[in-house]
Design a protein around this motif. Sequence first.
Motif: not given
Lengths: 254, 424
Positions: B35-39, B384-387, B390-399
Amino acid sequence: MNVFRLKKLSLSFGIILVFFFSIPIQAQTLSAVEILQRIDQNLSSESRVVNSKMIVHSRRTDRTIVSKTHAKGEDHSFTEYLAPAREKGTKMLKLGKKLWIYSPSTDRIIQISGHMLRQSVMGSDLSYEDLMDDKKLTTHYRAQVTRTDTLETRMCWILELTAKEADVSYYKRTLWVDKERFVPLRQELFAKSGTLLKRVDMNNYERIQGRWYPKKFIFKDMLKTGKGTEFIVNSIRFNVPIPGYIFSKAALRR
Amino acid sequence: MIRFLLKGILRDRHRSLFPVIIISLGVMLSVVLHAWAGGILGDVLNFTARFSAGHLKIVTRAYAKDMDQLPLDLALDHLHSLLDTLQHSYPNIEWTPRIRFGGLLDVPDAHGETRTQGTALGLAIDLLTPHSNEVKRLRIKQALRRGHFPSRPSEILLSDTFAQKMQLQPGDTVTFIGSTMFGSMAMQNVVVAGTISFGVTAMDRGSLIMDITKAQKILDMNDACGELLGYFKGGRYRPELAEQIKTKFNTQYSDPKNPFSPQLLTLMDQNDLASMWDYISSMLSFMIFVFILAMSIVLWNAGLLNGLRRYGEVGLRLAIGEEKGHVYRSMLWESLLVGILGSIVGTLFGLLVAYILQENGIDVGNAIKSASMMLPTVFKARITTATFFIGFIPGIFSTLLGTMLSGVGIYKRQTASLFKELEN
């Protein structure tokens, strides 16, 4: 009769010999400092009044700026712009290291200083420093003759000049000096870093009041893309009395 | 089975708490970072479009090459006929001329002599037309700090910082000194109507804002302008359409042999925005990849520890005949649920932090004093909608990856020795 002819012939031969050998003898005997002194004798004067025009060749158009300059020694100069209409009435006063500009449209006298002095004057290839630069070369530079060259059929010495102090517009200069007339035909002006900043070609030399003086200067700012600026001296008078009030700020508004 | 696993996760905190905390933290960081980088990136694009680049920009070919030097001598001429053509050919774009110019501001003392001088970066826009879109676009009225909005052509606005540095007050007269389009000297007295602060370092350093008709007069630019900016109606930049218009316009009007022929540039063609965008996007992808990798290793380790703790449970399940693949799959399902739970918690916390950053931002004005880009002084996040996802990608994949790696041990268990192990 034959004896008379022989004498005449030997005299002519003698004159030719003197003519042929005089220049190389001069070259061998004159030092770089002496050459600079001879240049200063041609170009510098106690005072002068110059009517000139500056043709600025920019990428889009050419402009001609007409001006009249009164100058006294190295430090006093007063220029009034006469044409075109947009520049008419603009005046510049230089006293020592200070420069003021007066513009009739604002009725203001504005001092130009610092890095602004290196800015272009009216879009030309000349900076305010170039306009103000009327210093005697012998006073401010050390010189060395490095080689000889031919420039537009004239034999030249190449002089490398290095500033004696930091307070000069160009730290190094290379001069092509006419061996016969003791006038520079070309100057290349360098920064301390060695970067070539400007090239000035001086031609149309005329004998005026016993000295050789160029009637045309072609300035080229090597860091700009334009086609250069011609500075044409329409008329020049040396060592004429100029009233003191000319070199005052009050004269800018007159 | 999912319901069964979910119950197990919720009831046995030893099984889920540590992975959920780890995932939540990681996901929260990812969400905030995104969100910050996008902002910041969005603000840079938005500010650049509004203040200097437009969504589209037309300049001469020669001007485009030296745009940073503001070469007025290479400005666009025949402005009115060009505007007519553009308005006819592209009615959905608002075209607006601007002049960016440099010069010196000279402040007189009581005797009219120079008191102080400063270098100003001028921007001439349509300031005086009632309901001017330019005034709205640059939010000039909101940026006004002192004085009033100009009501006459001879009135200008100065950046507040610059005015304070020059000790200028609204109502003071100053002299502008610059060069005309043809290189002549331009000198004009102008009145400081007010001071402004945009919150953009590059604009707040030494800006002078003037009405374009006055600037055209001072700079001898009759029927000319430095840049002609185009904005898509609706205010949103449309990259594909911009590229189409660029190709069409340049094919039709731009002549490589004529340096004064017009050339159309898109927003991304200017200020190295395209490369910056690519760089930041790839940096973000890289950071997310590194995060997934690091989290996977952490969760692998957690899985191993968990595996050790649940050694008996897995052994028992295998001993009573549960298939190895089934145990492995059930653990994957379990980790998927843990990942989803952790991602939901992390996203919620991440959104909260991102919202705070979106509303307040972080003031970095001092750190970017000399920035030449259109950088805001306050870096804000943008949700944004992506915010939300976006967290679900690392959250689920890493687990999942962590469990996949640690769960391999299940296949190494020897069924024959299970009871013996359990007896111990």
